[in-house]
Design a protein around this motif. Structure first.
Motif, short mmCIF file in Angstrom:
data_model
loop_
_atom_site.label_atom_id
_atom_site.label_comp_id
_atom_site.label_asym_id
_atom_site.label_seq_id
_atom_site.Cartn_x
_atom_site.Cartn_y
_atom_site.Cartn_z
N GLY A 296 0.82 -1.20 0.00
CA GLY A 296 0.00 0.00 0.00
C GLY A 296 0.85 1.25 0.00
O GLY A 296 2.02 1.22 0.41
N ALA A 297 0.28 2.37 -0.47
CA ALA A 297 1.03 3.62 -0.64
C ALA A 297 2.31 3.36 -1.43
O ALA A 297 3.36 3.90 -1.11
N SER B 73 -1.08 3.25 3.37
CA SER B 73 0.27 2.80 3.74
C SER B 73 0.24 1.40 4.36
O SER B 73 -0.49 1.14 5.33
N MET B 74 1.08 0.48 3.80
CA MET B 74 1.12 -0.89 4.33
C MET B 74 2.30 -1.64 3.70
O MET B 74 2.34 -1.84 2.49
N HIS B 75 3.25 -2.05 4.54
CA HIS B 75 4.45 -2.74 4.07
C HIS B 75 4.73 -3.92 5.01
O HIS B 75 4.73 -3.75 6.24
N GLY C 174 -3.04 1.28 6.61
CA GLY C 174 -3.81 2.48 6.37
C GLY C 174 -4.98 2.30 5.42
O GLY C 174 -5.03 1.36 4.62
N MET C 175 -5.90 3.21 5.51
CA MET C 175 -7.07 3.23 4.64
C MET C 175 -6.73 3.90 3.32
O MET C 175 -6.00 4.89 3.29
N ILE D 89 -5.42 8.52 9.30
CA ILE D 89 -6.22 7.39 8.86
C ILE D 89 -5.60 6.65 7.67
O ILE D 89 -5.75 5.44 7.54
N ASP D 90 -4.86 7.37 6.82
CA ASP D 90 -4.24 6.66 5.69
C ASP D 90 -3.07 5.79 6.14
O ASP D 90 -2.50 5.07 5.32
#
Length: 457
Positions: A7-8, A15-17, A31-32, A64-65
């Motif tokens: 994400g992101a 955001s997501m790793h 994150g959303m 939130i992201d």
């Protein structure tokens, strides 16, 4: 150590790793996705990994992201510890419970309009789901190296983005990964500057403003004063979409600091956000994270959070009553990208009026109403109504909570030697520009992360 990007990675939200190291699986952020028409579907989609096999979750900050799908992760089977900075842990209940409330209300509205045969709408998660997720929180202080799993250690450094925002240092398998999270601007008010980090075997760095520099903050503050003066002269209202954490507190800070020279006492100032009022209380409890100048301002008169003409609205009725004021009001309301929240009601009333000033003080993601307005849209659709845009529009970029290109380059220059890096949390134009500057100045070829990509550290 391996890093999997989910994400992101090519855009700014979600955001997501995933890190695989020491036989463990650690998720950085959850994150959303926001802004795009496909955002809702992406948030409801299954995770691209088995959530029950994640050993720990690390959250960089409370926007939130970066945290908005945490309850969704626990619903999918994640039951491990959630590590975050102590102030972020205080902000999370406010942010996530508000998000859940919005989800529940939206599902309820959709079901009222549901036609026979249509599937029933369900929220992404509920407030009960949030409370369950929050039970897994493990708050940590800055600059405290902590073993979170066998063979895995982390430390948080101040990122200067919002209260509690953290740069994450992670050690495992004899290697060190650094995740910038979202970096703030040096010399920004209230918060301390982003902490320099000396070394990394791989850096994941945000790039939101990788292709531009902000105005000098002194120029920005002057511009804000000129906008307010013009709005007062035209007998108009000033609308400011702002997220509850970050820009809202900075705006109130500037109003207090320039109370006399901007003649702020003549305005009616509305903070139209029950969530923002709760956030203010968290800021009040964490003065130890303020810079020296902000601590001095908070001891002075008027206090930014207690301006004599500041009214914090709680109920929907109080919010709607603001629309009966046709001039002399400054209305700060969520959300910051004008893609939802109470700001929409005020925009529907005020955008057709030429005396209105619409002021954008943060990043406007692609696909959001805020972005369309910044890009010059003459008509917008709000709550099913076509609204003519006659209001003056102002983008006050110098108030951004994100480091600009120069700020990112300066922070990267603090590493010795310059580490390999992957650019995340940025649109491609921004990432490509930043990657070019990094290659020219430091001789390092940055990786532009993509969903599904894996890097070995």
């Amino acid at each position: 150590m391996e890093v999997h990007f989910h994400g992101a990675a090519g855009d700014v939200t979600g955001s997501m790793h995933l890190i695989e190291a020491a036989g463990k699986r650690i998720l950085l952020d959850c994150g959303m996705v926001q802004g795009s028409p496909e955002a809702d579907a992406r948030n409801f989609a299954p995770f691209p990994f088995d959530a029950s096999q994640i050993d720990a979750l690390i959250l960089s900050h409370a926007h939130i992201d970066h945290v908005g799908r945490v309850p969704r992760l626990t619903l999918a089977g994640f039951d491990g510890p959630i590590f975050t900075q102590r102030a972020t842990a205080d902000l999370l209940p406010i942010m996530l419970l508000d998000s859940a409330s919005l989800q529940e209300n939206e599902a309820e509205r959709s079901n009222r309009k549901r036609k026979p045969g249509q599937p029933k709408a369900v929220p992404l998660y509920t407030r009960d789901d949030v409370r369950d997720a929050l039970s897994q929180l493990h708050p940590l202080d800055y600059a405290t190296r902590t073993q979170i799993l066998e063979g895995v250690e982390i430390a948080f450094r101040d990122a200067g983005h919002i209260l509690g925002s953290a740069i994450v240092e992670l050690w495992a398998d004899g290697r060190k990964l650094v995740f910038s999270g979202d970096l703030g601007m040096p010399n920004a008010p209230i918060l301390r500057d982003p902490t320099p980090v000396a070394d990394a075997d791989l850096l994941l760095m945000e790039s939101t403003y990788g292709n531009r520099n902000h105005k000098q903050r002194s120029e920005t503050v002057l511009e804000l004063s000129e906008i307010l003066e013009a709005a007062w002269r035209d007998h108009g209202n000033v609308l400011i979409p702002a997220f509850a954490v970050g820009r809202t507190q900075e705006l109130l800070y500037w109003f207090a600091r320039h109370w006399n020279d901007w003649d702020m006492s003549r305005w009616k100032i509305f903070l139209d956000s029950p969530m923002a009022s709760k956030v203010v209380q968290v800021y009040d409890h964490h003065h130890e994270l303020f810079d020296a100048e902000a601590r001095e301002i908070w001891r002075g008169t008027p206090n930014p959070f207690r301006l004599p003409n500041l009214r914090v609205t709680q109920t929907a009725e109080e919010s709607m009553s603001i629309n009966r004021i046709h001039g002399g009001a400054i209305i700060i309301a969520g959300n910051g990208m004008a893609s939802g929240g109470r700001i929409l009601h005020h925009m529907r009333q005020c955008l057709p009026k030429r005396q209105t000033r619409m002021v954008f003080v943060g990043y406007q993601a692609e696909g959001t109403l805020g972005r369309r307005l910044v890009d010059g849209a003459q008509w917008v659709r709000i709550h099913g109504h076509d609204v003519r845009v006659n209001a003056h529009r102002h983008t006050v970029g110098g108030l951004s909570a994100h480091a600009d290109q120069q700020g990112l380059l300066d922070w990267y220059a603090g590493f010795r030697p310059s580490p390999p890096l992957a650019l995340v949390h940025g649109e491609d134009l921004a990432r490509e520009a930043l990657a070019g500057e990094i290659h020219e100045r430091f001789g390092v070829q940055a990786t532009l992360a993509r969903p599904g990509m894996t890097l070995e550290v």
